[in-house]
Structures are given as structure tokens and as C-alpha cells.
Scaffold this motif. Structure first.
Motif, PDB file in Angstrom:
ATOM      1  N   TRP A   1       2.407   4.356  -9.302  1.00 16.13           N
ATOM      2  CA  TRP A   1       2.017   3.496  -8.187  1.00 16.13           C
ATOM      3  C   TRP A   1       1.580   4.342  -7.001  1.00 16.13           C
ATOM      4  O   TRP A   1       0.658   3.973  -6.277  1.00 16.13           O
ATOM      5  CB  TRP A   1       3.175   2.570  -7.787  1.00 16.13           C
ATOM      6  CG  TRP A   1       3.486   1.572  -8.862  1.00 16.13           C
ATOM      7  CD1 TRP A   1       4.588   1.548  -9.656  1.00 16.13           C
ATOM      8  CD2 TRP A   1       2.665   0.480  -9.280  1.00 16.13           C
ATOM      9  NE1 TRP A   1       4.516   0.513 -10.539  1.00 16.13           N
ATOM     10  CE2 TRP A   1       3.338  -0.180 -10.329  1.00 16.13           C
ATOM     11  CE3 TRP A   1       1.431  -0.016  -8.866  1.00 16.13           C
ATOM     12  CZ2 TRP A   1       2.829  -1.291 -10.960  1.00 16.13           C
ATOM     13  CZ3 TRP A   1       0.917  -1.138  -9.513  1.00 16.13           C
ATOM     14  CH2 TRP A   1       1.610  -1.770 -10.537  1.00 16.13           C
ATOM     15  N   GLY A   2       2.250   5.466  -6.843  1.00 17.96           N
ATOM     16  CA  GLY A   2       1.862   6.380  -5.767  1.00 17.96           C
ATOM     17  C   GLY A   2       0.442   6.897  -5.954  1.00 17.96           C
ATOM     18  O   GLY A   2      -0.335   6.979  -5.004  1.00 17.96           O
TER      19      GLY A   2
ATOM     20  N   GLY B   1      -1.966   4.285  -5.080  1.00 19.38           N
ATOM     21  CA  GLY B   1      -2.055   4.257  -3.620  1.00 19.38           C
ATOM     22  C   GLY B   1      -2.883   5.407  -3.088  1.00 19.38           C
ATOM     23  O   GLY B   1      -3.682   5.235  -2.163  1.00 19.38           O
TER      24      GLY B   1
ATOM     25  N   VAL C   1      -6.145   5.286  -0.822  1.00 25.61           N
ATOM     26  CA  VAL C   1      -6.233   6.036   0.439  1.00 25.61           C
ATOM     27  C   VAL C   1      -7.463   6.939   0.419  1.00 25.61           C
ATOM     28  O   VAL C   1      -8.183   7.056   1.418  1.00 25.61           O
ATOM     29  CB  VAL C   1      -4.939   6.855   0.684  1.00 25.61           C
ATOM     30  CG1 VAL C   1      -5.131   7.873   1.798  1.00 25.61           C
ATOM     31  CG2 VAL C   1      -3.779   5.935   1.011  1.00 25.61           C
TER      32      VAL C   1
END
Length: 198
Positions: A152-153, A156, A160
Motif C-alpha cells: 500500500w505504501g 501511495g 505521490v
């Protein structure tokens, strides 16, 4: 030395290492953009940027990278159980990516010290965001300490990255629209005229 002192020193030098990496690429961008200036501004700016790059690179960035690594190895020596944790393996892969990024900056640094311009300022702005992506990944992994949540990071991080790319393009359009470079050129011409009158 107590483990937490070693950890604190590691964090401090990671912060200064990233600071150096963020700022050095900004200097690369300014150095590259100075190539488009007219003389004597071009020579003055590039000479100044070379000096600033050299000081930042060898007084802050390289020592920080070495000391951050030294304290990281010391932490692993004092607490080898970290190496058994899956999230640490993922984190170490991002750390290897950071070393590769650092060496990429070293290559660009050597080129610019000879005033060899091989990258546009836009490419350097994009290159500057790579360190941001690595920073996000490492911080999330360390805080969450979960190898599954890093997926999930990464999603993200990709989002970003897309936002950063859009921001870079928007900045470029705003800069062109406001004609900041023309204003700077006008100020240099006025300064030259004043010096000639003196």
C-alpha cells in the motif's frame, strides 16, 4: 554505547544525508540553467555553483552517507534480530536504491564540475523526486514495520510520484508564464549599465 544512542545518531545522519541529496540536485538544476545565461553572468554563476556543489557534496553529503551507514551497521551488529524481519529486507532494498541514487548524483556532480551539461533542468527536477520516493518508502517501512503494508505504501508512493510530476510541469508553466528569467536578465542588464556608468 547504548543501542538508542546509536539509533539516534543513525537517524540524524540519515536526515543530513537526505538534506544534502535534496539540495545538491537543486544546485545541479541552477547550474544547468546558468548555461543559458549570457556572459559574464554564465561564468560567474557556474563558478559559484561549482564551489557550492563541491562544499555541499564533500563536507555534508558524503560524510553523512558514510556516518549513516556506519551507525546502521552498528545497529545491526547490536541487534541482529532486525535481519530476520521481512520489512527490514524490503527497507534494505530501498537503501540499496538510495546508494545507487547517490552514485548517480556523484556522476552528475563530476560532469558539472567540468561544466559538461548532459541533462536538462526538467530531467534533473524529475531526478530530484527519486530521493523523495525512497524517503517515503523507508519511513513508512520503519514506522509500520510490516512487509505486507509496504505494498500500500508503494501504491501511495506511485500516486505521490504522479502528483510530484504534475507539480513539476505546473511549476515550469508558471515560471514560463511569469517570465522570471526575463526579469532576471533585465536586472543583470541594469546592474551592468550602472557599473559601466561608474
Amino acid at each position: 554505547m547504548d543501542f538508542y544512542y546509536v539509533k539516534a545518531l543513525h537517524i540524524i545522519f540519515v536526515v543530513t544525508w537526505f538534506s544534502g541529496l535534496f539540495y545538491i540536485v537543486r544546485l545541479f538544476i541552477y547550474h544547468t540553467e546558468a548555461e543559458k545565461k549570457e556572459e559574464p553572468a554564465k561564468e560567474i554563476l557556474q563558478t559559484q555553483y561549482q564551489l557550492m556543489e563541491k562544499r555541499l557534496w564533500y563536507i555534508i553529503t558524503w560524510p553523512s552517507a558514510i556516518l549513516a551507514s556506519f551507525f546502521a551497521f552498528w545497529m545491526l551488529y547490536k541487534n541482529p534480530s532486525y535481519l530476520e524481519m521481512p520489512w527490514m529486507h524490503v527497507k534494505l532494498s530501498f537503501v540499496l536504491a538510495l546508494y545507487a541514487y547517490h552514485w548517480g548524483c556523484q556522476r552528475i556532480y563530476k560532469q558539472l564540475q567540468k561544466n559538461v551539461i548532459k541533462h536538462s533542468s526538467l530531467k534533473l527536477r524529475i531526478w530530484n523526486e527519486v530521493a523523495t520516493i525512497i524517503l517515503f518508502a523507508v519511513v513508512f517501512l520503519v514506522v509500520l514495520q510490516n512487509a505486507i503494508n509496504w505494498i500500500w505504501g508503494v501504491i501511495g508512493i506511485v500516486l505521490v510520484s504522479v502528483l510530484l510530476m504534475l507539480a513539476v510541469r505546473l511549476y515550469k508553466k508558471i515560471r514560463a508564464k511569469k517570465s522570471w528569467d526575463k526579469h532576471e536578465k533585465k536586472l543583470i542588464e541594469e546592474d551592468t549599465d550602472l557599473n559601466n556608468e561608474s
